[in-house]
Design an enzyme around this catalytic site. Structure first.
Site, mmCIF file in Angstrom:
data_model
loop_
_atom_site.group_PDB
_atom_site.id
_atom_site.type_symbol
_atom_site.label_atom_id
_atom_site.label_comp_id
_atom_site.label_asym_id
_atom_site.label_seq_id
_atom_site.Cartn_x
_atom_site.Cartn_y
_atom_site.Cartn_z
ATOM 1 N N GLN A 266 33.741 -25.753 1.072
ATOM 2 C CA GLN A 266 34.002 -24.947 -0.117
ATOM 3 C C GLN A 266 34.492 -25.837 -1.267
ATOM 4 O OE1 GLN A 266 34.008 -21.280 -0.620
ATOM 5 N NE2 GLN A 266 34.101 -22.089 -2.685
ATOM 6 N N ARG B 209 27.057 -23.449 -3.540
ATOM 7 C CA ARG B 209 27.343 -23.897 -2.165
ATOM 8 C C ARG B 209 26.065 -24.282 -1.440
ATOM 9 N NH1 ARG B 209 31.441 -20.876 1.141
ATOM 10 N NH2 ARG B 209 31.394 -22.888 2.193
ATOM 11 N N CYS C 110 36.992 -18.750 -4.398
ATOM 12 C CA CYS C 110 35.967 -18.957 -3.352
ATOM 13 C C CYS C 110 35.352 -17.651 -2.881
ATOM 14 C CB CYS C 110 36.577 -19.726 -2.187
ATOM 15 S SG CYS C 110 37.905 -18.837 -1.356
ATOM 16 N N ASP D 61 42.967 -17.725 -4.754
ATOM 17 C CA ASP D 61 42.346 -17.236 -3.505
ATOM 18 C C ASP D 61 43.179 -16.055 -3.034
ATOM 19 O OD1 ASP D 61 40.803 -16.980 -1.222
ATOM 20 O OD2 ASP D 61 41.665 -18.714 -0.184
ATOM 21 N N ARG E 23 32.836 -22.062 12.232
ATOM 22 C CA ARG E 23 33.985 -21.447 11.544
ATOM 23 C C ARG E 23 34.908 -20.928 12.635
ATOM 24 N NH1 ARG E 23 34.357 -17.430 6.421
ATOM 25 N NH2 ARG E 23 33.746 -19.410 5.471
ATOM 26 N N HIS F 130 39.150 -25.919 4.318
ATOM 27 C CA HIS F 130 37.822 -25.351 4.018
ATOM 28 C C HIS F 130 37.070 -26.396 3.175
ATOM 29 C CE1 HIS F 130 34.669 -22.589 3.647
ATOM 30 N NE2 HIS F 130 35.197 -21.632 2.913
HETATM 31 N N1 CP Z 1 34.029 -18.600 0.367
HETATM 32 C C1 CP Z 1 33.590 -18.396 1.612
HETATM 33 O O1 CP Z 1 33.704 -19.278 2.472
HETATM 34 O O2 CP Z 1 33.022 -17.205 1.816
HETATM 35 P P1 CP Z 1 32.654 -16.561 3.216
HETATM 36 O O3 CP Z 1 33.948 -16.320 3.940
HETATM 37 O O4 CP Z 1 31.947 -15.277 2.869
HETATM 38 O O5 CP Z 1 31.775 -17.518 3.967
HETATM 39 N N1 NVA Z 2 41.669 -18.476 2.545
HETATM 40 C C1 NVA Z 2 40.582 -17.598 2.885
HETATM 41 C C2 NVA Z 2 39.272 -18.203 2.512
HETATM 42 C C3 NVA Z 2 38.084 -17.331 2.789
HETATM 43 C C4 NVA Z 2 36.796 -17.962 2.417
HETATM 44 C C5 NVA Z 2 40.619 -17.324 4.369
HETATM 45 O O1 NVA Z 2 40.875 -18.240 5.169
HETATM 46 O O2 NVA Z 2 40.434 -16.182 4.744
#
Ligand code: CP
Ligand code: NVA
Length: 309
Positions: free
Chosen positions: A138, A293, A267, A227, A108, A135
Site C-alpha cells: 500500500q 496499486r 488507503c 486511515d 494477507r 502494509h
Molecule cells: N487498502 C487496502 O488494502 O484495501 P483492501 O483491504 O480492500 O485490500
Molecule cells: N489499517 C487498516 C488497513 C486496511 C487496508 C487495517 O488493517 O484494517
C-alpha cells in the site's frame, strides 16, 4: 528471488527502481484494456497464489490485474478450505506444496509470525498483502501516487499522517526512513506508535515528528494521510478509542492548516475519520490512489521475480 515483506528490509535503491518501473509501465498502458497483457509479457506462464485471512477488495483486485497484465495468472485460496487452518497441516508442508505448484505467494494475514514461517519454508517469493505490523504494498504505491500527482520527488514534500498509529502508518514510517522525507504524525497520546516503532525511528531518523495536536501535524503539509481508527480485527474498546480520536477528524478546518494545494490520501476502506466534504473534494485523490496499486503491484512482482529492469 526476493521476498516483499517489510519496506525496512528493502534497499532504497530497489524501492526507487520499483516506482520508476511502475511509472514506465503505466505510461505504456494508456490505451489498453484491464486484461490486455503488457507487450513484453515478462511473467508469461507464471502463477501467483493469493490467500486472504482478512477481508480485502483493493489488494485482491490489484494483484489479480497485476499478474494478468504481466502475462501470468492468479489463483485465490480460501483459508477455510485448506488443511492448514482446520486439518492441522503444517505451514512447512503447505509451503512445500505452494512452492511446487506456484511461482509466488501473496498473503494477507493476522500474524506476522506466520509470514516469517512461510518465508522460512517457501522456495518462491512471499509478498505481504497486509499484516498486523505493516502494509508495505500500500505505502509503496502511495509514494508513487504522491510523486505522480505532485510531480516532485517525495523528499521535497511535507507529509502528514493524522490518525491511528497502525500497520499502514508503520510502513509510512519505514518509507520516510528509506526515501528520507519529512513526516509529521498527529495522534492521541494513548495511541502513539509502539515501543519497537519508536526505537526504530530513534535509531534511524530525525525527520519524523509526533504531535498530540492534529493542527500542528497538518501545518504546511503537501499531503495529508489518514486511515480507519479501528482496523480489521483490532482488539480494543472501540467506543473508547473512537472517542479519543474525536479531535483528529479530517475536515475542511483541518485541511486549512495544510498548504492550499494539499492532497488527501486514504488507503480505504474509510470510517468516520474523514469528513464527507473532504473525502469528496478535489483535494481528495483516493480513487487514483487505489487504482495506482495495480501498477505498483506489477513492479513489486517483477522485483520478486528478479525481472525489474
Ligand atoms: N487498502 C487496502 O488494502 O484495501 P483492501 O483491504 O480492500 O485490500
Ligand atoms: N489499517 C487498516 C488497513 C486496511 C487496508 C487495517 O488493517 O484494517
Amino acid at each position: 528471488m526476493k521476498h516483499f515483506i517489510n519496506l525496512k528490509d528493502i534497499s532504497p535503491k530497489n524501492l526507487r527502481k520499483i516506482i520508476n518501473d511502475a511509472q514506465k509501465r503505466k505510461n505504456l498502458r494508456k490505451k489498453l484494456n484491464h486484461l490486455d497483457v503488457d507487450k513484453d509479457a515478462p511473467l508469461k506462464g507464471k502463477l501467483l497464489i493469493q490467500m486472504f485471512e482478512k477481508s480485502s477488495l483493493r489488494t485482491r483486485l490489484s494483484f489479480y490485474l497485476a499478474i494478468r497484465q504481466l502475462g501470468g495468472s492468479t489463483l485465490t485460496l480460501r483459508p477455510d478450505e485448506l488443511h492448514l487452518s482446520k486439518g492441522g497441516e503444517s505451514i512447512e508442508d503447505t509451503a512445500k506444496i505452494l512452492s511446487n505448484f506456484g511461482d509466488a505467494f501473496m498473503l494477507r494475514t493476522d500474524s506476522d509470525k506466520k509470514l516469517e514461517e512461510f518465508k522460512k519454508h517457501l522456495s518462491i517469493p512471499v509478498i505481504n498483502g497486509l499484516s498486523p505490523s505493516s502494509h508495505p504494498t500500500q505505502i509503496l504505491s502511495d509514494i508513487f501516487t504522491v510523486e505522480e500527482i505532485k510531480k516532485k520527488p517525495i523528499q521535497k514534500l511535507n507529509i502528514a499522517w493524522i490518525g491511528d498509529c497502525n500497520n499502514v502508518l508503520n510502513s509510512l514510517i519505514a518509507a520516510s526512513i528509506k526515501f528520507s522525507f519529512r513526516l509529521k504524525i498527529g495522534c492521541p497520546k494513548k495511541y502513539k506508535p509502539n515501543k519497537n516503532i519508536m526505537d526504530y525511528i530513534q535509531k534511524n531518523n530525525n525527520k519524523i515528528e509526533i504531535y498530540l495536536s492534529p493542527k500542528k501535524a497538518a501545518f504546511n503539509a503537501d499531503v495529508l494521510f489518514s486511515d480507519k481508527v479501528i482496523s480489521i480485527n483490532d482488539k480494543v474498546n472501540k467506543s473508547k478509542k473512537l472517542k479519543s480520536f474525536k479531535k483528529f477528524k479530517i475536515d475542511k478546518k483541518m485541511m486549512s492548516y495544510a498548504k492550499k494545494d494539499c492532497i488527501f490520501l486514504h488507503c480505504l476502506p474509510r470510517g468516520n475519520e474523514v469528513d464527507e466534504k473532504v473525502f469528496s473534494s478535489k483535494q481528495s485523490k483516493v480513487w487514483t490512489q487505489a487504482l495506482n496499486r495495480v501498477h505498483v503491484q506489477k513492479s513489486i512482482l517483477l522485483y520478486c521475480f528478479g525481472k525489474l529492469r
